[in-house]
Design an enzyme around this catalytic site. Structure first.
Site, mmCIF file in Angstrom:
data_model
loop_
_atom_site.group_PDB
_atom_site.id
_atom_site.type_symbol
_atom_site.label_atom_id
_atom_site.label_comp_id
_atom_site.label_asym_id
_atom_site.label_seq_id
_atom_site.Cartn_x
_atom_site.Cartn_y
_atom_site.Cartn_z
ATOM 1 N N GLU A 1 -5.624 16.925 -9.349
ATOM 2 C CA GLU A 1 -6.099 17.506 -10.804
ATOM 3 C C GLU A 1 -7.702 17.858 -10.441
ATOM 4 O OE1 GLU A 1 -5.095 15.480 -14.092
ATOM 5 O OE2 GLU A 1 -6.059 16.680 -15.287
ATOM 6 N N LYS B 1 5.176 23.386 -13.096
ATOM 7 C CA LYS B 1 4.667 22.133 -12.897
ATOM 8 C C LYS B 1 4.545 21.858 -11.116
ATOM 9 C CE LYS B 1 3.444 17.875 -13.704
ATOM 10 N NZ LYS B 1 3.196 16.504 -14.543
ATOM 11 N N ASN C 1 -2.907 20.458 -19.248
ATOM 12 C CA ASN C 1 -3.261 19.455 -20.528
ATOM 13 C C ASN C 1 -3.291 20.496 -21.834
ATOM 14 O OD1 ASN C 1 -3.651 17.140 -19.036
ATOM 15 N ND2 ASN C 1 -5.651 17.691 -18.612
ATOM 16 N N ARG D 1 0.878 -1.062 -0.129
ATOM 17 C CA ARG D 1 -0.127 0.048 0.167
ATOM 18 C C ARG D 1 0.881 1.275 0.066
ATOM 19 N NH1 ARG D 1 -2.783 -3.283 3.597
ATOM 20 N NH2 ARG D 1 -4.806 -4.335 2.449
ATOM 21 N N HIS E 1 -3.096 13.957 -27.640
ATOM 22 C CA HIS E 1 -3.592 12.565 -26.964
ATOM 23 C C HIS E 1 -4.171 11.747 -28.374
ATOM 24 C CE1 HIS E 1 -3.101 12.987 -22.774
ATOM 25 N NE2 HIS E 1 -1.862 12.876 -23.107
ATOM 26 N N HIS F 1 5.471 11.720 -28.075
ATOM 27 C CA HIS F 1 4.323 12.748 -27.581
ATOM 28 C C HIS F 1 4.324 14.254 -27.850
ATOM 29 C CE1 HIS F 1 1.662 13.777 -24.270
ATOM 30 N NE2 HIS F 1 2.704 14.436 -23.575
ATOM 31 N N LYS G 1 1.932 11.320 -11.003
ATOM 32 C CA LYS G 1 0.919 10.551 -11.573
ATOM 33 C C LYS G 1 1.704 9.403 -11.920
ATOM 34 C CE LYS G 1 -2.163 13.598 -13.802
ATOM 35 N NZ LYS G 1 -2.656 14.383 -14.979
ATOM 36 N N ARG H 1 -4.602 22.115 -11.992
ATOM 37 C CA ARG H 1 -3.586 20.935 -12.705
ATOM 38 C C ARG H 1 -3.972 20.626 -14.176
ATOM 39 N NH1 ARG H 1 -0.395 15.707 -10.219
ATOM 40 N NH2 ARG H 1 0.662 15.233 -12.027
ATOM 41 N N GLU I 1 7.047 20.197 -24.170
ATOM 42 C CA GLU I 1 6.409 20.393 -22.632
ATOM 43 C C GLU I 1 7.063 21.857 -21.877
ATOM 44 O OE1 GLU I 1 3.753 19.035 -21.256
ATOM 45 O OE2 GLU I 1 3.791 17.197 -22.555
ATOM 46 N N HIS J 1 -3.055 19.080 -25.270
ATOM 47 C CA HIS J 1 -2.945 17.651 -25.067
ATOM 48 C C HIS J 1 -4.268 16.910 -25.390
ATOM 49 C CE1 HIS J 1 0.503 18.214 -22.909
ATOM 50 N NE2 HIS J 1 0.878 17.106 -22.458
#
Ligand code: GLY
Length: 373
Positions: A235, A225, A243, A119, A250, A262, A141, A239, A183, A246
């Site tokens: 998020e 960031k 994107n 955990r 994506h 990417h 993330k 946050r 980025e 993005h």
């Protein structure tokens, strides 16, 4: 410039991102004091460096290496399971730790392995790519892909520290460094125009990993960031601004079966978002032209094939970030002023797409590096 820059991410307890040269030697200091066992997760291309890292960590600790497939091939549950097996056989306890040593996919996987073992055990992220340093390894993330889509399974799990050793970028292919740099450009558009000014002054130097200009711009991107994830780890709001570019990006990656870098897809996505902002009466022509000029000066693509719209729209509608069936885009009210546009008219989206669409897919550009592939 001083040797090491420390950028803090707020939170309980929060963590530091260290940027500088020769920092690999500091990974041991970033581990929890009580860690007696450490799993270093790395791709095959970094075997030599991972061996050196292990040498620097051994002593009172047992250090195990988990070599995993590079890029998205490594972000699979079977690969996580392979890591859990090593940890189980070595009797990893809750006070032991994981080190993610590689690009964004490797640090995502390592973070997930750490988040789920007993955990949650400590993870120190040591990104080795531009994309990893300014984005993937910062912000906690973590996750794996499934057959149904990317990043569908995962956890928010803050690292204990992020060590960005710029020496690790020296051997990065230029294409990859420039793609990851998309980025950084994003950080310029949504928060720090200073980044844009540095690129405009000399795009070659800005993307040369050995220059002060490069270092200054990636530190600004990391700072942005760090500030955002410090305020909005899960998020819930702010946050989402990360994107920018993005949503379409994506969908392009999906249409290209993840064979594009990417950053190349996000570059077109940012151009699209800028056009969308302009068509919605938010952004000036000059700011849109600035997008195109900057991205083109870096050899990043700004157009995509016209016939792909129906497929791209369908993919965007399925995107997990679509809330309650409504499409959401990050758009700009000005450079440095991002905001959410919810459920825009499809005809507005199509008009924006026409601005970035071209009859045929652009082929390798004659100037600079093309980072499509
Ligand atoms: N890469 C976007 C985020 O970390 O939220």
């Amino acid at each position: 410039m001083t040797n090491t820059t420390e950028i803090r991410v707020a939170g309980e307890p929060g963590y530091a991102i260290r940027v500088g040269h020769g920092l690999i030697a500091e990974v041991g200091d970033a581990l929890p004091e009580g860690a007696r066992k450490v799993l270093v997760v790395h791709p095959p291309t970094l075997q030599k460096e991972a061996d050196a890292l292990r040498e620097s960590l051994v002593g009172e600790r047992e250090v195990l290496l988990a070599e995993i497939p590079d890029a998205e091939q490594g972000k699979r549950i079977e690969v996580a399971s392979f890591c859990w097996q090593i940890m189980g056989q070595a009797d990893f306890t809750r006070s032991d730790a994981v080190v993610g040593f590689g690009g964004g996919a490797v640090t995502d996987l390592a973070g997930f392995v750490a988040a789920s073992w007993l955990r949650g055990v400590a993870v120190v992220q040591v990104p080795t790519t531009v994309l990893g340093m300014v984005d993937a390894a910062v912000g906690g993330k973590t996750g794996v892909n499934t057959n149904e889509g990317k990043n569908l399974v995962g956890a928010f799990w803050a690292p204990r520290a992020v060590i960005c050793d710029l020496d690790l970028l020296a051997t990065l292919p230029r294409n990859e460094a420039v793609a990851g740099y998309a980025e950084v450009v994003k950080a310029g558009f949504i928060q720090y125009p200073e980044i844009l000014e540095i690129i405009e002054a000399d795009p070659e130097r800005a993307t040369d990993v050995t220059t002060d200009e490069f270092r200054r711009t990636i530190e600004l991107a990391i700072r942005m960031k760090a500030d955002i994830v410090g305020e909005d780890f899960r998020e819930a709001g702010l946050r989402e601004h990360l994107n920018y570019g993005h949503t379409l990006g994506h969908a392009i990656e999906h249409a290209e079966r993840y064979q594009w870098r990417h950053g190349a897809a996000v570059s077109i996505g940012m151009m699209f978002a800028a056009e969308l902002s302009r068509l919605a009466g938010r952004l000036s022509d000059a700011a849109v032209d600035r997008h195109r000029d900057i991205l083109t000066s870096l050899g990043l693509p700004t157009t995509y094939r016209l016939g792909a719209w129906t497929q791209l729209l369908k993919t965007m509608q399925r995107d997990k970030k679509t809330r309650a069936g409504m499409l959401r885009f990050i758009v700009l009210d000005d450079i440095g002023k991002p905001t959410v546009m919810q459920a825009p008219d499809e005809s507005l989206l199509y008009s924006a797409y026409l601005e970035v669409g071209e009859e045929q897919r652009p082929e390798v550009r004659s100037t600079q590096t093309s980072v499509k592939l």
